[in-house]
Design a protein around this motif. Structure first.
Motif, short mmCIF file in Angstrom:
data_model
loop_
_atom_site.label_atom_id
_atom_site.label_comp_id
_atom_site.label_asym_id
_atom_site.label_seq_id
_atom_site.Cartn_x
_atom_site.Cartn_y
_atom_site.Cartn_z
N CYS A 8 27.73 50.61 40.99
CA CYS A 8 28.06 49.74 39.86
C CYS A 8 27.00 49.84 38.77
O CYS A 8 27.32 49.87 37.59
CB CYS A 8 28.23 48.31 40.32
N TYR A 84 37.72 53.63 30.76
CA TYR A 84 37.67 52.92 32.03
C TYR A 84 36.99 53.76 33.09
O TYR A 84 36.90 54.98 32.99
CB TYR A 84 39.06 52.51 32.50
N ASP A 96 35.31 47.23 41.96
CA ASP A 96 35.69 46.78 40.62
C ASP A 96 36.06 47.92 39.68
O ASP A 96 35.53 49.02 39.78
CB ASP A 96 34.54 46.00 39.98
N THR A 97 36.96 47.61 38.76
CA THR A 97 37.30 48.49 37.66
C THR A 97 36.49 48.04 36.46
O THR A 97 36.34 46.84 36.20
CB THR A 97 38.81 48.42 37.35
N TRP A 98 35.96 48.99 35.71
CA TRP A 98 35.11 48.72 34.55
C TRP A 98 35.75 49.32 33.30
O TRP A 98 36.35 50.38 33.37
CB TRP A 98 33.73 49.35 34.75
N ARG A 107 34.85 43.81 33.32
CA ARG A 107 34.92 44.10 34.76
C ARG A 107 36.04 43.26 35.38
O ARG A 107 36.24 42.11 35.00
CB ARG A 107 33.58 43.73 35.36
N TRP A 128 39.91 39.57 32.69
CA TRP A 128 38.79 40.51 32.62
C TRP A 128 37.54 39.71 32.25
O TRP A 128 37.59 38.82 31.40
CB TRP A 128 39.04 41.58 31.57
#
Length: 132
Positions: A8, A84, A96-98, A107, A128
């Motif tokens: 991360c 992304y 997590d998706t950023w 995030r 988000w």
């Protein structure tokens, strides 16, 4: 879990690298005041500096995959750019998706979902979290 934490931190660094490259592109004769909006164009940008140019070549050459994440962009949004980073294998490489836009880094835990294809006009209302 510490491996995911390290990933991360790295993905944040990578997203800021993309944001910096977008500014360099926009200010260059190539960009002419516009943002690139995709990784392939950024990878061909003149003047990024040797390290960043190599970083983009490796990322694009490796199928947009880096250290447990898959990077991409969402074209055709109302934003200047939306990039992304989603976990390559949800739950194993990250949770997590950023996302990075001109507004900052967001995030969200999206689960095992496909790459993003749209970006909401109000990301906070869409759950988000703005990180900066």
């Amino acid at each position: 879990e510490s491996q995911k934490s390290a990933s991360c931190h790295q993905v944040l660094f990578d997203l800021w690298n993309i944001r910096d490259a977008e500014e360099i592109y926009r200010r260059s004769p190539q960009g002419g005041g516009r943002y690139a909006g995709n990784l392939e164009t950024l990878a061909r940008t003149v003047g990024l500096g040797k390290e960043r140019e190599e970083w983009f070549r490796r990322l694009v050459g490796n199928g947009h995959k880096k250290e447990g994440f898959v990077f991409g962009s969402i074209p055709g949004t109302q934003h200047a750019y939306v990039y992304y980073a989603i976990p390559e294998v949800y739950g194993e490489t990250a949770w997590d998706t950023w996302v990075i836009t001109l507004d900052g880094v967001y995030r969200k835990r999206c689960g095992d979902s496909p790459p993003l294809v749209d970006w909401p006009s109000d990301p906070v209302a869409a759950s988000w979290t703005l990180m900066d």
